[in-house]
Structure formats: structure tokens, C-alpha cells
Design a protein around this motif. Sequence first.
Motif, PDB file in Angstrom:
ATOM      1  N   ARG A 157       0.832  -1.203   0.000  1.00 23.70           N
ATOM      2  CA  ARG A 157       0.000   0.000   0.000  1.00 23.70           C
ATOM      3  C   ARG A 157       0.868   1.254   0.000  1.00 23.70           C
ATOM      4  O   ARG A 157       0.581   2.223  -0.707  1.00 23.70           O
ATOM      5  CB  ARG A 157      -0.930   0.012   1.208  1.00 23.70           C
ATOM      6  CG  ARG A 157      -2.001  -1.067   1.184  1.00 23.70           C
ATOM      7  CD  ARG A 157      -2.956  -0.905   2.353  1.00 23.70           C
ATOM      8  NE  ARG A 157      -3.720   0.330   2.230  1.00 23.70           N
ATOM      9  CZ  ARG A 157      -4.374   0.892   3.247  1.00 23.70           C
ATOM     10  NH1 ARG A 157      -4.338   0.323   4.439  1.00 23.70           N
ATOM     11  NH2 ARG A 157      -5.057   2.001   3.068  1.00 23.70           N
ATOM     12  N   SER A 158       1.925   1.252   0.798  1.00 24.17           N
ATOM     13  CA  SER A 158       2.813   2.412   0.856  1.00 24.17           C
ATOM     14  C   SER A 158       3.499   2.646  -0.478  1.00 24.17           C
ATOM     15  O   SER A 158       3.600   3.780  -0.954  1.00 24.17           O
ATOM     16  CB  SER A 158       3.868   2.214   1.954  1.00 24.17           C
ATOM     17  OG  SER A 158       3.278   2.211   3.229  1.00 24.17           O
ATOM     18  N   THR A 159       3.979   1.559  -1.101  1.00 23.61           N
ATOM     19  CA  THR A 159       4.642   1.686  -2.395  1.00 23.61           C
ATOM     20  C   THR A 159       3.673   2.225  -3.448  1.00 23.61           C
ATOM     21  O   THR A 159       4.040   3.068  -4.279  1.00 23.61           O
ATOM     22  CB  THR A 159       5.204   0.321  -2.845  1.00 23.61           C
ATOM     23  OG1 THR A 159       6.071  -0.183  -1.835  1.00 23.61           O
ATOM     24  CG2 THR A 159       5.989   0.468  -4.145  1.00 23.61           C
ATOM     25  N   ALA A 160       2.439   1.749  -3.398  1.00 24.70           N
ATOM     26  CA  ALA A 160       1.438   2.212  -4.358  1.00 24.70           C
ATOM     27  C   ALA A 160       1.170   3.708  -4.204  1.00 24.70           C
ATOM     28  O   ALA A 160       0.827   4.394  -5.171  1.00 24.70           O
ATOM     29  CB  ALA A 160       0.136   1.435  -4.180  1.00 24.70           C
ATOM     30  N   ARG A 161       1.327   4.242  -3.005  1.00 27.43           N
ATOM     31  CA  ARG A 161       1.131   5.672  -2.782  1.00 27.43           C
ATOM     32  C   ARG A 161       2.375   6.481  -3.139  1.00 27.43           C
ATOM     33  O   ARG A 161       2.288   7.565  -3.712  1.00 27.43           O
ATOM     34  CB  ARG A 161       0.759   5.935  -1.318  1.00 27.43           C
ATOM     35  CG  ARG A 161      -0.649   5.522  -0.941  1.00 27.43           C
ATOM     36  CD  ARG A 161      -1.066   6.150   0.380  1.00 27.43           C
ATOM     37  NE  ARG A 161      -0.222   5.716   1.479  1.00 27.43           N
ATOM     38  CZ  ARG A 161      -0.514   4.689   2.276  1.00 27.43           C
ATOM     39  NH1 ARG A 161      -1.623   3.994   2.079  1.00 27.43           N
ATOM     40  NH2 ARG A 161       0.284   4.350   3.260  1.00 27.43           N
ATOM     41  N   VAL A 162       3.556   5.953  -2.761  1.00 23.99           N
ATOM     42  CA  VAL A 162       4.799   6.711  -2.909  1.00 23.99           C
ATOM     43  C   VAL A 162       5.240   6.826  -4.368  1.00 23.99           C
ATOM     44  O   VAL A 162       5.662   7.898  -4.825  1.00 23.99           O
ATOM     45  CB  VAL A 162       5.914   6.075  -2.061  1.00 23.99           C
ATOM     46  CG1 VAL A 162       7.263   6.706  -2.377  1.00 23.99           C
ATOM     47  CG2 VAL A 162       5.593   6.230  -0.576  1.00 23.99           C
ATOM     48  N   LEU A 163       5.150   5.725  -5.127  1.00 25.67           N
ATOM     49  CA  LEU A 163       5.628   5.759  -6.513  1.00 25.67           C
ATOM     50  C   LEU A 163       4.889   6.786  -7.369  1.00 25.67           C
ATOM     51  O   LEU A 163       5.533   7.548  -8.103  1.00 25.67           O
ATOM     52  CB  LEU A 163       5.543   4.361  -7.133  1.00 25.67           C
ATOM     53  CG  LEU A 163       6.654   3.391  -6.731  1.00 25.67           C
ATOM     54  CD1 LEU A 163       6.437   2.035  -7.390  1.00 25.67           C
ATOM     55  CD2 LEU A 163       8.024   3.940  -7.117  1.00 25.67           C
ATOM     56  N   PRO A 164       3.556   6.848  -7.339  1.00 27.11           N
ATOM     57  CA  PRO A 164       2.880   7.880  -8.129  1.00 27.11           C
ATOM     58  C   PRO A 164       3.294   9.295  -7.716  1.00 27.11           C
ATOM     59  O   PRO A 164       3.397  10.193  -8.563  1.00 27.11           O
ATOM     60  CB  PRO A 164       1.394   7.636  -7.833  1.00 27.11           C
ATOM     61  CG  PRO A 164       1.318   6.193  -7.500  1.00 27.11           C
ATOM     62  CD  PRO A 164       2.580   5.923  -6.734  1.00 27.11           C
ATOM     63  N   ASP A 165       3.520   9.503  -6.404  1.00 29.77           N
ATOM     64  CA  ASP A 165       3.977  10.819  -5.960  1.00 29.77           C
ATOM     65  C   ASP A 165       5.317  11.162  -6.580  1.00 29.77           C
ATOM     66  O   ASP A 165       5.547  12.293  -7.032  1.00 29.77           O
ATOM     67  CB  ASP A 165       4.096  10.846  -4.426  1.00 29.77           C
ATOM     68  CG  ASP A 165       2.745  10.859  -3.743  1.00 29.77           C
ATOM     69  OD1 ASP A 165       1.747  11.145  -4.427  1.00 29.77           O
ATOM     70  OD2 ASP A 165       2.690  10.582  -2.521  1.00 29.77           O
ATOM     71  N   MET A 166       6.235  10.183  -6.603  1.00 28.71           N
ATOM     72  CA  MET A 166       7.554  10.417  -7.172  1.00 28.71           C
ATOM     73  C   MET A 166       7.459  10.717  -8.660  1.00 28.71           C
ATOM     74  O   MET A 166       8.055  11.680  -9.156  1.00 28.71           O
ATOM     75  CB  MET A 166       8.448   9.191  -6.950  1.00 28.71           C
ATOM     76  CG  MET A 166       9.858   9.344  -7.497  1.00 28.71           C
ATOM     77  SD  MET A 166      10.811   7.808  -7.354  1.00 28.71           S
ATOM     78  CE  MET A 166      10.002   6.799  -8.601  1.00 28.71           C
ATOM     79  N   VAL A 167       6.671   9.901  -9.383  1.00 34.42           N
ATOM     80  CA  VAL A 167       6.526  10.111 -10.830  1.00 34.42           C
ATOM     81  C   VAL A 167       5.826  11.443 -11.103  1.00 34.42           C
ATOM     82  O   VAL A 167       6.183  12.185 -12.015  1.00 34.42           O
ATOM     83  CB  VAL A 167       5.739   8.943 -11.462  1.00 34.42           C
ATOM     84  CG1 VAL A 167       5.460   9.229 -12.930  1.00 34.42           C
ATOM     85  CG2 VAL A 167       6.527   7.653 -11.315  1.00 34.42           C
ATOM     86  N   GLY A 168       4.822  11.768 -10.278  1.00 32.17           N
ATOM     87  CA  GLY A 168       4.122  13.038 -10.456  1.00 32.17           C
ATOM     88  C   GLY A 168       5.040  14.222 -10.274  1.00 32.17           C
ATOM     89  O   GLY A 168       4.958  15.207 -11.024  1.00 32.17           O
ATOM     90  N   ASP A 169       5.934  14.153  -9.275  1.00 34.57           N
ATOM     91  CA  ASP A 169       6.898  15.234  -9.061  1.00 34.57           C
ATOM     92  C   ASP A 169       7.794  15.404 -10.278  1.00 34.57           C
ATOM     93  O   ASP A 169       8.102  16.523 -10.697  1.00 34.57           O
ATOM     94  CB  ASP A 169       7.758  14.947  -7.823  1.00 34.57           C
ATOM     95  CG  ASP A 169       6.954  15.066  -6.532  1.00 34.57           C
ATOM     96  OD1 ASP A 169       5.870  15.669  -6.579  1.00 34.57           O
ATOM     97  OD2 ASP A 169       7.419  14.541  -5.501  1.00 34.57           O
ATOM     98  N   ARG A 170       8.224  14.278 -10.864  1.00 31.83           N
ATOM     99  CA  ARG A 170       9.096  14.355 -12.042  1.00 31.83           C
ATOM    100  C   ARG A 170       8.361  14.965 -13.231  1.00 31.83           C
ATOM    101  O   ARG A 170       8.886  15.790 -13.954  1.00 31.83           O
ATOM    102  CB  ARG A 170       9.591  12.943 -12.410  1.00 31.83           C
ATOM    103  CG  ARG A 170      10.441  12.285 -11.344  1.00 31.83           C
ATOM    104  CD  ARG A 170      11.807  12.887 -11.244  1.00 31.83           C
ATOM    105  NE  ARG A 170      12.599  12.601 -12.438  1.00 31.83           N
ATOM    106  CZ  ARG A 170      13.813  13.072 -12.642  1.00 31.83           C
ATOM    107  NH1 ARG A 170      14.373  13.851 -11.750  1.00 31.83           N
ATOM    108  NH2 ARG A 170      14.485  12.763 -13.729  1.00 31.83           N
ATOM    109  N   LEU A 171       7.087  14.556 -13.416  1.00 30.82           N
ATOM    110  CA  LEU A 171       6.310  15.094 -14.544  1.00 30.82           C
ATOM    111  C   LEU A 171       6.082  16.593 -14.369  1.00 30.82           C
ATOM    112  O   LEU A 171       6.162  17.358 -15.337  1.00 30.82           O
ATOM    113  CB  LEU A 171       4.969  14.365 -14.632  1.00 30.82           C
ATOM    114  CG  LEU A 171       5.008  12.927 -15.145  1.00 30.82           C
ATOM    115  CD1 LEU A 171       3.625  12.300 -15.053  1.00 30.82           C
ATOM    116  CD2 LEU A 171       5.510  12.880 -16.591  1.00 30.82           C
TER     117      LEU A 171
END
Length: 245
Positions: free
Chosen positions: A223-237
Motif C-alpha cells: 500500500r505504501s509503495t502504491a502511494r509513494v511511486l505515483p507521488d515520485m513520478v508526479g513530481d518528475r512530470l
Amino acid sequence: MAEYRIEELARVSGSSVRNIRVYQDRGLLPPPFRQGRTAIYTDAHLARLRLVTNMLGRGYAFAQIAEMLAAWESGRSLADVLGMEEAMGTPWTTELPTPITVRQLRQMFGSQLTPANTRKALELGLLRRAGLGFVAPSPRLLEAGHELVKLGVPLGEALTLADEMQREVDHVASLLVGLIRRYVLDPKGDDWLPKGDEVPYYADVLRRLPPVVISALTAAVARSTARVLPDMVGDRLEALLRSSR
């Protein structure tokens, strides 16, 4: 029920053949079973060995440990004691410690396998010395480190992460196990060791505990990974969009 020769018991427990023999001589570890001339140890021996090692690490002397073990065993049949200790010794993972040579480690980590990083891995228990080579107690953790290094993470940073991650997981696991101890094993006080006919019930609890803890931790990490990865990718975008304006 798993069976071990003394060398295998030492490897699985993280102890040494010499220590196992010392604990037997002091009466802290029951003698092995015999199959012909071969001495055979079981999960009950593994559980007792881990218990003794833990108590020695907490500063108890041999005589004190022997006295406490004798007090626990008094009034209980051998079947009860072995049943409880087998439940305590049930592996929480199917992983087995794996021998690995220095050459194999160099193939995995190249020039980053420095003396400093090797010492750090030994201090963290990610590697153990075994003759001229090593043993990896958790091949999965070793492979995870290998994958991080292949992705470009420095080995030293991966080792620091492993240390931090283990401390965090230890904390969460202790919370889960603490709930079981407080409400199931020991609802009335600090003396959680079973008495009389309670032994089969407590043994069953201990057998059922590992999959509960592992499932909870695995689900929480997912669950944590599912939340953290989109945040990281969103920051990059977002950063890419800003730079393109």
C-alpha cells in the motif's frame, strides 16, 4: 518437523558448533536424537538455541538461564515442552542461508565491494563469515541490494537503507507481536509462559502468528509503495512541465 545435523543447526541459527556443544554441556540445550551414529537436532532444539542466545544477549548467566528453563519445564511432559518449542522454532520464512564466495560477490557488486562496505554488511548481519567465503542469511535481501546497485544506487547507500529499513520493520513487527502478547499470550500480567493444559493452545497461537505478521507487513508495504511511486513520478512530470514552459 525439520531435522538438522549440528553444522546445519549452527548455520540456520547463526550460532557456532562450539557454542552449541557448550550449551549442551551446561544443560541449556537438550541432547540430540540419535539415528545410528548421527546426532539429529529438530526445530525444538532450534527454538531453545534461539531462546538461550537471546537470554545471554540480555545479560543472563548460564546458571540463571538453566534455573528459569527448569522452572518453566517443571510439571510439564516432554511432549508439551517439545510441542511448544517446535512452534517457537517454526521458520518464519522458507529462505535458507546461502553460501557465497568473494568471487560471486565481486561479480554482483564489482569495485563497490570495498573492505568498508564488506565490514558494514557483516555488522548489519547481511553477510556472515564462513571459512574463506561468506554466508548470506537472506538471499532475497542480497539480491535486492544487487538490483539496487544495478539500477545505479551506490552500494554504501543501499547498505544504509537496509539498516534503516530493518529498524523500521523491527519496530512495526514488535507492535504486531506486542498486540498478540498483550491480548492473547499474556492478558493478565508479565508471565506469558503457558501453564498446564494451556500449552497446546499457546503452541497453536505461535504457529498461526508468522503468516499473520508477514501478511500484514507485506500488505502495508504494498500500500505504501502504491502511494509513494505515483507521488515520485508526479513530481518528475511536474518538473518536466515547468522546464518545458
